[in-house]
Design a protein around this motif. Structure first.
Motif, PDB file in Angstrom:
ATOM      1  N   PRO A  49     -46.080 -30.110  33.401  1.00  0.00           N
ATOM      2  CA  PRO A  49     -45.704 -31.009  34.491  1.00  0.00           C
ATOM      3  C   PRO A  49     -44.205 -31.294  34.576  1.00  0.00           C
ATOM      4  O   PRO A  49     -43.715 -31.662  35.645  1.00  0.00           O
ATOM      5  CB  PRO A  49     -46.491 -32.286  34.189  1.00  0.00           C
ATOM      6  CG  PRO A  49     -46.830 -32.202  32.736  1.00  0.00           C
ATOM      7  CD  PRO A  49     -46.999 -30.749  32.439  1.00  0.00           C
ATOM      8  N   GLN A  50     -43.480 -31.107  33.473  1.00  0.00           N
ATOM      9  CA  GLN A  50     -42.041 -31.356  33.483  1.00  0.00           C
ATOM     10  C   GLN A  50     -41.228 -30.096  33.771  1.00  0.00           C
ATOM     11  O   GLN A  50     -39.988 -30.133  33.706  1.00  0.00           O
ATOM     12  CB  GLN A  50     -41.604 -31.945  32.129  1.00  0.00           C
ATOM     13  CG  GLN A  50     -42.357 -33.187  31.699  1.00  0.00           C
ATOM     14  CD  GLN A  50     -42.346 -34.277  32.748  1.00  0.00           C
ATOM     15  OE1 GLN A  50     -41.316 -34.533  33.367  1.00  0.00           O
ATOM     16  NE2 GLN A  50     -43.481 -34.934  32.950  1.00  0.00           N
ATOM     17  N   ASN A 101     -43.032 -24.562  38.118  1.00  0.00           N
ATOM     18  CA  ASN A 101     -43.681 -25.837  38.410  1.00  0.00           C
ATOM     19  C   ASN A 101     -44.779 -25.585  39.445  1.00  0.00           C
ATOM     20  O   ASN A 101     -44.553 -24.912  40.448  1.00  0.00           O
ATOM     21  CB  ASN A 101     -42.645 -26.824  38.955  1.00  0.00           C
ATOM     22  CG  ASN A 101     -43.207 -28.210  39.129  1.00  0.00           C
ATOM     23  OD1 ASN A 101     -44.027 -28.445  40.007  1.00  0.00           O
ATOM     24  ND2 ASN A 101     -42.785 -29.142  38.293  1.00  0.00           N
ATOM     25  N   THR A 102     -45.967 -26.125  39.205  1.00  0.00           N
ATOM     26  CA  THR A 102     -47.110 -25.812  40.066  1.00  0.00           C
ATOM     27  C   THR A 102     -47.603 -26.995  40.909  1.00  0.00           C
ATOM     28  O   THR A 102     -48.648 -26.888  41.551  1.00  0.00           O
ATOM     29  CB  THR A 102     -48.287 -25.291  39.217  1.00  0.00           C
ATOM     30  OG1 THR A 102     -48.626 -26.270  38.211  1.00  0.00           O
ATOM     31  CG2 THR A 102     -47.943 -23.966  38.564  1.00  0.00           C
ATOM     32  N   PHE A 103     -46.874 -28.074  40.928  1.00  0.00           N
ATOM     33  CA  PHE A 103     -47.387 -29.252  41.631  1.00  0.00           C
ATOM     34  C   PHE A 103     -47.586 -28.984  43.125  1.00  0.00           C
ATOM     35  O   PHE A 103     -48.600 -29.380  43.705  1.00  0.00           O
ATOM     36  CB  PHE A 103     -46.473 -30.457  41.426  1.00  0.00           C
ATOM     37  CG  PHE A 103     -47.051 -31.733  41.983  1.00  0.00           C
ATOM     38  CD1 PHE A 103     -48.105 -32.366  41.337  1.00  0.00           C
ATOM     39  CD2 PHE A 103     -46.571 -32.288  43.166  1.00  0.00           C
ATOM     40  CE1 PHE A 103     -48.672 -33.526  41.850  1.00  0.00           C
ATOM     41  CE2 PHE A 103     -47.126 -33.448  43.681  1.00  0.00           C
ATOM     42  CZ  PHE A 103     -48.178 -34.067  43.022  1.00  0.00           C
ATOM     43  N   ASP A 104     -46.629 -28.316  43.755  1.00  0.00           N
ATOM     44  CA  ASP A 104     -46.783 -28.038  45.180  1.00  0.00           C
ATOM     45  C   ASP A 104     -47.940 -27.071  45.437  1.00  0.00           C
ATOM     46  O   ASP A 104     -48.617 -27.173  46.470  1.00  0.00           O
ATOM     47  CB  ASP A 104     -45.492 -27.473  45.762  1.00  0.00           C
ATOM     48  CG  ASP A 104     -44.471 -28.556  46.071  1.00  0.00           C
ATOM     49  OD1 ASP A 104     -44.845 -29.751  46.038  1.00  0.00           O
ATOM     50  OD2 ASP A 104     -43.303 -28.223  46.343  1.00  0.00           O
ATOM     51  N   ALA A 105     -48.170 -26.155  44.519  1.00  0.00           N
ATOM     52  CA  ALA A 105     -49.323 -25.257  44.663  1.00  0.00           C
ATOM     53  C   ALA A 105     -50.620 -26.051  44.623  1.00  0.00           C
ATOM     54  O   ALA A 105     -51.571 -25.754  45.362  1.00  0.00           O
ATOM     55  CB  ALA A 105     -49.308 -24.197  43.554  1.00  0.00           C
ATOM     56  N   HIS A 106     -50.663 -27.075  43.786  1.00  0.00           N
ATOM     57  CA  HIS A 106     -51.852 -27.927  43.736  1.00  0.00           C
ATOM     58  C   HIS A 106     -51.992 -28.762  45.017  1.00  0.00           C
ATOM     59  O   HIS A 106     -53.117 -28.998  45.485  1.00  0.00           O
ATOM     60  CB  HIS A 106     -51.805 -28.836  42.517  1.00  0.00           C
ATOM     61  CG  HIS A 106     -52.052 -28.130  41.229  1.00  0.00           C
ATOM     62  ND1 HIS A 106     -53.215 -27.431  40.980  1.00  0.00           N
ATOM     63  CD2 HIS A 106     -51.299 -27.999  40.102  1.00  0.00           C
ATOM     64  CE1 HIS A 106     -53.166 -26.907  39.766  1.00  0.00           C
ATOM     65  NE2 HIS A 106     -52.013 -27.234  39.221  1.00  0.00           N
ATOM     66  N   ARG A 107     -50.873 -29.187  45.584  1.00  0.00           N
ATOM     67  CA  ARG A 107     -50.951 -29.894  46.869  1.00  0.00           C
ATOM     68  C   ARG A 107     -51.492 -28.970  47.956  1.00  0.00           C
ATOM     69  O   ARG A 107     -52.310 -29.381  48.789  1.00  0.00           O
ATOM     70  CB  ARG A 107     -49.569 -30.412  47.279  1.00  0.00           C
ATOM     71  CG  ARG A 107     -49.099 -31.614  46.484  1.00  0.00           C
ATOM     72  CD  ARG A 107     -48.088 -32.417  47.280  1.00  0.00           C
ATOM     73  NE  ARG A 107     -46.851 -31.686  47.506  1.00  0.00           N
ATOM     74  CZ  ARG A 107     -46.169 -31.717  48.641  1.00  0.00           C
ATOM     75  NH1 ARG A 107     -46.598 -32.419  49.685  1.00  0.00           N
ATOM     76  NH2 ARG A 107     -45.037 -31.047  48.765  1.00  0.00           N
ATOM     77  N   LEU A 108     -51.051 -27.723  47.929  1.00  0.00           N
ATOM     78  CA  LEU A 108     -51.553 -26.746  48.894  1.00  0.00           C
ATOM     79  C   LEU A 108     -53.051 -26.528  48.708  1.00  0.00           C
ATOM     80  O   LEU A 108     -53.804 -26.444  49.685  1.00  0.00           O
ATOM     81  CB  LEU A 108     -50.798 -25.431  48.726  1.00  0.00           C
ATOM     82  CG  LEU A 108     -50.980 -24.393  49.836  1.00  0.00           C
ATOM     83  CD1 LEU A 108     -50.320 -24.867  51.123  1.00  0.00           C
ATOM     84  CD2 LEU A 108     -50.395 -23.047  49.400  1.00  0.00           C
ATOM     85  N   MET A 109     -53.485 -26.458  47.446  1.00  0.00           N
ATOM     86  CA  MET A 109     -54.912 -26.283  47.158  1.00  0.00           C
ATOM     87  C   MET A 109     -55.712 -27.482  47.644  1.00  0.00           C
ATOM     88  O   MET A 109     -56.839 -27.327  48.142  1.00  0.00           O
ATOM     89  CB  MET A 109     -55.133 -26.080  45.662  1.00  0.00           C
ATOM     90  CG  MET A 109     -54.823 -24.672  45.177  1.00  0.00           C
ATOM     91  SD  MET A 109     -56.008 -23.439  45.791  1.00  0.00           S
ATOM     92  CE  MET A 109     -57.441 -23.859  44.810  1.00  0.00           C
ATOM     93  N   GLU A 173     -55.583 -35.497  38.918  1.00  0.00           N
ATOM     94  CA  GLU A 173     -55.104 -35.126  37.586  1.00  0.00           C
ATOM     95  C   GLU A 173     -55.436 -36.224  36.575  1.00  0.00           C
ATOM     96  O   GLU A 173     -55.941 -35.951  35.477  1.00  0.00           O
ATOM     97  CB  GLU A 173     -53.591 -34.880  37.614  1.00  0.00           C
ATOM     98  CG  GLU A 173     -53.185 -33.599  38.308  1.00  0.00           C
ATOM     99  CD  GLU A 173     -51.680 -33.391  38.304  1.00  0.00           C
ATOM    100  OE1 GLU A 173     -51.240 -32.236  38.211  1.00  0.00           O
ATOM    101  OE2 GLU A 173     -50.930 -34.386  38.404  1.00  0.00           O
ATOM    102  N   PHE A 174     -55.150 -37.461  36.967  1.00  0.00           N
ATOM    103  CA  PHE A 174     -55.400 -38.581  36.063  1.00  0.00           C
ATOM    104  C   PHE A 174     -56.889 -38.742  35.791  1.00  0.00           C
ATOM    105  O   PHE A 174     -57.303 -39.045  34.662  1.00  0.00           O
ATOM    106  CB  PHE A 174     -54.829 -39.869  36.656  1.00  0.00           C
ATOM    107  CG  PHE A 174     -55.067 -41.085  35.803  1.00  0.00           C
ATOM    108  CD1 PHE A 174     -54.433 -41.218  34.575  1.00  0.00           C
ATOM    109  CD2 PHE A 174     -55.937 -42.079  36.220  1.00  0.00           C
ATOM    110  CE1 PHE A 174     -54.666 -42.336  33.778  1.00  0.00           C
ATOM    111  CE2 PHE A 174     -56.174 -43.188  35.430  1.00  0.00           C
ATOM    112  CZ  PHE A 174     -55.544 -43.323  34.206  1.00  0.00           C
TER     113      PHE A 174
END
Length: 215
Positions: A49-50, A101-109, A173-174
């Motif tokens: 995540p970092q 970093n994969t956060f935006d990929a997860h938002r897309l998913m 995630e949480f």
């Protein structure tokens, strides 16, 4: 047929064993196509995540994070390629040069889930990263991938340039880390049965049969 089986597939795009586990799960689902109906939800997990948006060299990252030697990495890559071959997925680890970093990929998913397109998007994201070596932290790259599964490219750009789905992805995630999930892939059947690690198609098939019997 029995009621649909809910499958929560918790994964990260830069996790090779997630790609392998997804392939094995799909093989199991295909075997049971005449017996069960499934609903797959792709849930977010970030291995790093970092990780800065520019990413980090893959070999450097693995050595730094896991203390691996060059020999360890070579053995691990052999196992990954073999696992991919078993499910019909090609890993080109020479092209996969960086972790991103994969956060935006997860938002897309997450957005794809609202449109009923998570499953094809997962295929395209894993292939883009592990087979083609694309930068899956890039908004332009992600928007282009989105368009291949029927999501409007212009709208994908707008989603990624905004704050849309940040809160929702963080909450998901949480939710799973609170349940004790700290490594992926993880499969959860009907919000009850938890399967950790990439398993074989035979294993997933048996688990799905058991889950069907319980519904």
């Amino acid at each position: 047929m029995n009621a649909p089986i809910r499958i929560d597939f918790i994964s990260d795009i830069v996790c090779p064993w997630c790609a392998i586990g997804f392939g094995a799960l799909e093989q199991a689902i295909q075997r049971l196509a005449d017996e069960v109906v499934v609903e797959i939800n792709f849930e977010p997990f970030e291995l790093n995540p970092q990780m800065p948006r520019r990413g980090q060299n893959a070999v450097e990252h693995i050595m730094q994070k896991y203390g691996s030697t060059a020999a360890d990495i070579a053995r691990g890559q052999d196992s990954i390629r073999a696992g991919g071959k078993s499910v019909g997925f090609h890993f080109d680890l020479e092209k996969r040069t960086h972790f991103y970093n994969t956060f935006d990929a997860h938002r897309l998913m997450f957005w794809a889930g609202l449109e009923g397109l998570q499953r094809p998007l997962a295929h395209e994201l894993f292939a883009a990263y592990f087979t083609q070596g694309q930068d899956i932290s890039s908004a332009e790259t992600l928007a282009g991938i989105a368009s291949t599964v029927g999501l409007p490219e212009d709208q994908a750009r707008k989603v990624l340039a905004s704050d849309l789905y940040i809160k929702e992805v963080r909450e998901r995630e949480f939710h799973f880390t609170r349940r004790g999930i700290h490594a992926v892939p993880v499969v959860v059947l009907n919000e009850r049965q938890l399967i950790t690690g990439a398993q074989t198609a035979d294993y997933y098939e048996q688990a799905l049969r058991k889950s069907t019997a319980l519904t």
